[in-house]
Design a protein around this motif. Structure first.
Motif, PDB file in Angstrom:
ATOM      1  N   LEU A  13       0.825  -1.206   0.000  1.00  0.00           N
ATOM      2  CA  LEU A  13       0.000   0.000   0.000  1.00  0.00           C
ATOM      3  C   LEU A  13       0.863   1.262   0.000  1.00  0.00           C
ATOM      4  N   LEU A  14       1.910   1.281   0.810  1.00  0.00           N
ATOM      5  CA  LEU A  14       2.803   2.430   0.830  1.00  0.00           C
ATOM      6  C   LEU A  14       3.572   2.558  -0.496  1.00  0.00           C
ATOM      7  N   LEU A  21       2.242   9.274  -5.911  1.00  0.00           N
ATOM      8  CA  LEU A  21       2.748  10.602  -5.586  1.00  0.00           C
ATOM      9  C   LEU A  21       3.843  11.021  -6.568  1.00  0.00           C
ATOM     10  N   CYS A  22       4.771  10.128  -6.880  1.00  0.00           N
ATOM     11  CA  CYS A  22       5.848  10.440  -7.828  1.00  0.00           C
ATOM     12  C   CYS A  22       5.295  10.674  -9.232  1.00  0.00           C
ATOM     13  N   VAL A  26       5.653  14.184 -11.363  1.00  0.00           N
ATOM     14  CA  VAL A  26       6.319  14.253 -12.660  1.00  0.00           C
ATOM     15  C   VAL A  26       5.358  14.754 -13.737  1.00  0.00           C
ATOM     16  N   ILE A  27       4.150  14.223 -13.776  1.00  0.00           N
ATOM     17  CA  ILE A  27       3.176  14.651 -14.784  1.00  0.00           C
ATOM     18  C   ILE A  27       2.803  16.114 -14.580  1.00  0.00           C
ATOM     19  N   GLY A  28       2.656  16.533 -13.329  1.00  0.00           N
ATOM     20  CA  GLY A  28       2.341  17.934 -13.049  1.00  0.00           C
ATOM     21  C   GLY A  28       3.467  18.863 -13.473  1.00  0.00           C
ATOM     22  N   ALA A  29       4.710  18.494 -13.211  1.00  0.00           N
ATOM     23  CA  ALA A  29       5.847  19.326 -13.596  1.00  0.00           C
ATOM     24  C   ALA A  29       5.963  19.410 -15.116  1.00  0.00           C
TER      25      ALA A  29
END
Length: 86
Positions: A13-14, A21-22, A26-29
């Protein structure tokens, strides 16, 4: 009440949460950089009337190949050896 999650459940799960999150980061940047780049390109673009289209490059001319032929008398020759010249 003490709730504990076993490590064999918490580990995957983690891992999935860290991957999400990664990927989101990356997609947002990448999206943000593309957006900023498109704004900068619009500001620096010259007027479309001033831009002249370039003529299409001419196709390269193909040099005709020469054909070489020989005549062989089968009565005089029993074997023929051919070597590639190039």
């Amino acid at each position: 009440m003490n709730v504990s999650v076993p490590s064999y459940v918490a580990g995957p799960l983690l891992l999935a949460a860290l991957f999400a999150l990664c990927a989101f980061t990356v997609i947002g940047a990448k999206t943000l950089l593309d957006f900023i780049g498109s704004i900068l390109r619009k500001k620096n673009r010259p007027s479309e009337k001033a831009a002249k289209p370039k003529p299409a490059p001419a196709a390269p001319r193909v040099k005709p190949r020469t054909l070489k032929s020989i005549e062989i008398n089968p009565d005089d020759v029993d074997r023929i050896y051919v070597r590639k010249s190039s």
